[in-house]
Enzyme design. Sequence first.
Site, mmCIF file in Angstrom:
data_model
loop_
_atom_site.group_PDB
_atom_site.id
_atom_site.type_symbol
_atom_site.label_atom_id
_atom_site.label_comp_id
_atom_site.label_asym_id
_atom_site.label_seq_id
_atom_site.Cartn_x
_atom_site.Cartn_y
_atom_site.Cartn_z
ATOM 1 N N ARG A 1 -15.247 -1.222 -26.950
ATOM 2 C CA ARG A 1 -16.116 -0.499 -27.898
ATOM 3 C C ARG A 1 -15.903 1.009 -27.853
ATOM 4 N NH1 ARG A 1 -21.675 -2.388 -25.507
ATOM 5 N NH2 ARG A 1 -20.405 -1.695 -23.770
ATOM 6 N N ASP B 1 -20.513 -17.446 -8.106
ATOM 7 C CA ASP B 1 -19.409 -16.488 -8.251
ATOM 8 C C ASP B 1 -18.139 -16.983 -7.564
ATOM 9 O OD1 ASP B 1 -18.346 -14.003 -9.129
ATOM 10 O OD2 ASP B 1 -18.552 -13.189 -7.103
ATOM 11 N N LYS C 1 -11.658 -8.965 5.612
ATOM 12 C CA LYS C 1 -11.222 -9.633 4.382
ATOM 13 C C LYS C 1 -10.278 -10.752 4.814
ATOM 14 C CE LYS C 1 -8.383 -8.615 0.376
ATOM 15 N NZ LYS C 1 -8.669 -8.032 -0.904
ATOM 16 N N LYS D 1 -19.972 -11.740 1.235
ATOM 17 C CA LYS D 1 -19.642 -10.315 1.131
ATOM 18 C C LYS D 1 -20.090 -9.620 2.409
ATOM 19 C CE LYS D 1 -19.584 -9.795 -3.819
ATOM 20 N NZ LYS D 1 -18.150 -9.473 -3.915
ATOM 21 N N LYS E 1 -1.995 -17.575 -6.918
ATOM 22 C CA LYS E 1 -1.448 -17.003 -5.686
ATOM 23 C C LYS E 1 -0.251 -17.828 -5.207
ATOM 24 C CE LYS E 1 -5.708 -14.912 -4.010
ATOM 25 N NZ LYS E 1 -5.292 -13.504 -3.876
ATOM 26 N N HIS F 1 -7.916 -17.138 -10.722
ATOM 27 C CA HIS F 1 -6.718 -16.429 -10.255
ATOM 28 C C HIS F 1 -6.272 -16.889 -8.858
ATOM 29 C CE1 HIS F 1 -9.678 -13.663 -8.413
ATOM 30 N NE2 HIS F 1 -8.731 -13.439 -7.533
ATOM 31 N N GLU G 1 -15.082 -11.518 2.325
ATOM 32 C CA GLU G 1 -14.807 -10.151 1.856
ATOM 33 C C GLU G 1 -15.539 -9.190 2.762
ATOM 34 O OE1 GLU G 1 -15.152 -9.725 -2.641
ATOM 35 O OE2 GLU G 1 -16.257 -11.557 -2.261
ATOM 36 N N LYS H 1 -13.388 -16.051 -15.481
ATOM 37 C CA LYS H 1 -14.622 -16.567 -14.897
ATOM 38 C C LYS H 1 -15.668 -15.438 -14.899
ATOM 39 C CE LYS H 1 -14.896 -14.809 -10.473
ATOM 40 N NZ LYS H 1 -15.260 -14.763 -9.125
ATOM 41 N N HIS I 1 -13.383 -20.699 -7.218
ATOM 42 C CA HIS I 1 -12.269 -20.522 -6.274
ATOM 43 C C HIS I 1 -12.276 -21.549 -5.129
ATOM 44 C CE1 HIS I 1 -11.691 -16.930 -8.449
ATOM 45 N NE2 HIS I 1 -12.555 -16.188 -7.813
HETATM 46 P P1 NAP Z 1 -16.228 -4.250 -16.817
HETATM 47 O O1 NAP Z 1 -15.514 -3.264 -15.971
HETATM 48 O O2 NAP Z 1 -17.699 -4.138 -16.984
HETATM 49 O O3 NAP Z 1 -15.539 -4.234 -18.255
HETATM 50 C C1 NAP Z 1 -16.086 -4.856 -19.378
HETATM 51 C C2 NAP Z 1 -15.206 -4.556 -20.581
HETATM 52 O O4 NAP Z 1 -15.800 -5.144 -21.735
HETATM 53 C C3 NAP Z 1 -15.069 -3.070 -20.864
HETATM 54 O O5 NAP Z 1 -13.766 -2.811 -21.327
HETATM 55 C C4 NAP Z 1 -16.075 -2.862 -21.993
HETATM 56 O O6 NAP Z 1 -15.683 -1.712 -22.697
HETATM 57 C C5 NAP Z 1 -15.894 -4.164 -22.773
HETATM 58 N N1 NAP Z 1 -17.044 -4.500 -23.617
HETATM 59 C C6 NAP Z 1 -18.356 -4.564 -23.254
HETATM 60 N N2 NAP Z 1 -19.115 -4.909 -24.309
HETATM 61 C C7 NAP Z 1 -18.279 -5.077 -25.359
HETATM 62 C C8 NAP Z 1 -18.459 -5.435 -26.713
HETATM 63 N N3 NAP Z 1 -19.664 -5.693 -27.234
HETATM 64 N N4 NAP Z 1 -17.367 -5.527 -27.513
HETATM 65 C C9 NAP Z 1 -16.132 -5.279 -27.022
HETATM 66 N N5 NAP Z 1 -15.892 -4.940 -25.738
HETATM 67 C C10 NAP Z 1 -16.943 -4.836 -24.923
HETATM 68 O O7 NAP Z 1 -15.973 -5.741 -16.314
HETATM 69 P P2 NAP Z 1 -14.725 -6.278 -15.463
HETATM 70 O O8 NAP Z 1 -15.018 -6.079 -14.033
HETATM 71 O O9 NAP Z 1 -13.450 -5.739 -16.017
HETATM 72 O O10 NAP Z 1 -14.839 -7.842 -15.720
HETATM 73 C C11 NAP Z 1 -14.545 -8.445 -16.960
HETATM 74 C C12 NAP Z 1 -14.805 -9.952 -16.833
HETATM 75 O O11 NAP Z 1 -13.930 -10.486 -15.857
HETATM 76 C C13 NAP Z 1 -16.229 -10.267 -16.368
HETATM 77 O O12 NAP Z 1 -16.667 -11.464 -16.944
HETATM 78 C C14 NAP Z 1 -16.041 -10.455 -14.868
HETATM 79 O O13 NAP Z 1 -17.032 -11.297 -14.318
HETATM 80 C C15 NAP Z 1 -14.672 -11.099 -14.816
HETATM 81 N N6 NAP Z 1 -13.961 -10.858 -13.556
HETATM 82 C C16 NAP Z 1 -13.796 -9.597 -13.074
HETATM 83 C C17 NAP Z 1 -13.107 -9.407 -11.891
HETATM 84 C C18 NAP Z 1 -12.877 -8.030 -11.330
HETATM 85 O O14 NAP Z 1 -12.233 -7.931 -10.276
HETATM 86 N N7 NAP Z 1 -13.312 -6.983 -11.965
HETATM 87 C C19 NAP Z 1 -12.591 -10.506 -11.185
HETATM 88 C C20 NAP Z 1 -12.757 -11.781 -11.722
HETATM 89 C C21 NAP Z 1 -13.448 -11.940 -12.908
HETATM 90 P P3 NAP Z 1 -16.692 -0.837 -23.590
HETATM 91 O O15 NAP Z 1 -17.920 -0.600 -22.774
HETATM 92 O O16 NAP Z 1 -15.910 0.373 -23.953
HETATM 93 O O17 NAP Z 1 -16.937 -1.672 -24.763
#
Ligand code: NAP
Length: 486
Positions: free
Chosen positions: A47, A232, A342, A337, A179, A175, A213, A145, A237
């Site tokens: 966004r 989670d 880790k 956690k 691995k 993911h 972790e 996920k 996993h």
């Molecule tokens: P994040 O940092 O909060 O990023 C969320 C993304 O979604 C941002 O790019 C945000 O950008 C975008 N977004 C939010 N609302 C939106 C909307 N209405 N329209 C379009 N884009 C939108 O989250 P993340 O950590 O990257 O995780 C993303 C997903 O992967 C989650 O479901 C999380 O549970 C999963 N996940 C994450 C990890 C990890 O290590 N981070 C690991 C496994 C799974 P804007 O705010 O600019 O829109």
Amino acid sequence: MQPLPNFDLILFGGTGDLALRKLLPALYRRMVAGQLSADSRIIGVARSEISREEYLAQVETSCKAHVGGEFDAKQWARFSGQLTYFKIDANVEGDFKAFAESFNGREKCERAFFLSTAPDLFAPICEGLARNNLVTSCSRVVLEKPLGHDRASSALINERVGAIFTEQQIFRIDHYLGKETVQNLLALRFGNMLFEPLWKRGRIQHVQITVAENLGVERRAGFYDQTGALRDMVQNHLLQLLCIIAMEPPQSGNPDAMRDEKLKVLRALRPMSGREVLAKTVRGQYKSGAVNGAPVVGYLAEKDVPAGSSTETFVALKCEIDSWRWAGVPFYLRTGKRLQEKLSEIAITFEDIPLSIYERPDKPHSLNRLVIQLQPDESITLSVLAKNPGEGMFLKPVSLGLDFSETFKTRMLDAYERLLTDVIKGNLTLFMRRDELDAAWQWIDPIREAWEQYGESPKSYTAGSWGPAAASALIGRDGFAWSNEL
Ligand code: NAP
């Protein structure tokens, strides 16, 4: 490495943590390895009102940080030439229209929509894509996920996404399956004769799966507090790792052959409900302590955690599998956690010999153990007893080890490098099928319900420890100990 076909990868959540830290560096590495054709495109979507240049600057900083010394300015110039940004709010219909125009003339190109966003956006994004004719026969969608927060919400997401994409077009990522070591576990089991005769009750005493972790909730407290360790980590996993250990040999390398076998394991997991859940599970939540010598706050003092939250940051469980191969062999799972270190590992302990004629250490140190370590380093170690040099027959444990980076003298691919290339090639083997996900939730939901029904609040544990004492008691009651306690 085979070059990949021309593709458009559309990365929803392109400015998010996962995209910047994992997905884009993985794609950069695949380009350096020569797998990305010059006509392929990567489109970050979110966004934020940022220009392409601002987006490239964010991605460059992140790639530099995560690729490290291998980052190269010339390669980056090539990569960034194929990378662009588009502003879309998934809930604003008009935003999709302009986006759709940028695909004119590219209808025959492989198209992958990677949804790295909160799961409540999965269905609105897919529906927005469909309304704007962006879903072609060579399109696929990748779902991160967590896929819902229980069986019903997961079914609803799958229903709405499944109305637009066929099951063959849906790539549900776990993911851990990407691995190298997990795939090596498959190679060890199904590429060698050695272990198969031993891979069963009567030969294996018990199995432990640990995903520990030392980090806390970091920036994700808001999300984590709604989720907890069971949903989670265990639902996806840990159960996937359990499936890889427990499944029967698939009939072929076909994706569905492997997924069929994993599904059978999930369906054979003995259901737990009511008071039995309290006896076979342990919930924990960290309090303040020290990790790596530095003081850290407790969960309740973390930013954005609601006062008095009873979300678990640790869970340990005893699972049983009702099958001819595994009846009577306990599988102990634990994850948390702010633990001491880790560490992700699977430890398989074999039964004792029937008669010992030599002097040897006390149990459990005299038992053979196969340890598959996924983090921090990837290795497989088999401990066997050998004669101590010198007079007499005194046996002591020694390790036969396979350290992958040492043995193959090559960088191990990051899980996302492997999984992203599989998406583009259309290989579903390492992705979860809808019925697998459903079976996993079906097993998990009654555990959470029983915790709620009996008001099972989490037991506190000191940050930097190995979790609540009750987790040691859980496995100790059966006469075993967690591998870090041996
Ligand atoms: P994040 O940092 O909060 O990023 C969320 C993304 O979604 C941002 O790019 C945000 O950008 C975008 N977004 C939010 N609302 C939106 C909307 N209405 N329209 C379009 N884009 C939108 O989250 P993340 O950590 O990257 O995780 C993303 C997903 O992967 C989650 O479901 C999380 O549970 C999963 N996940 C994450 C990890 C990890 O290590 N981070 C690991 C496994 C799974 P804007 O705010 O600019 O829109």
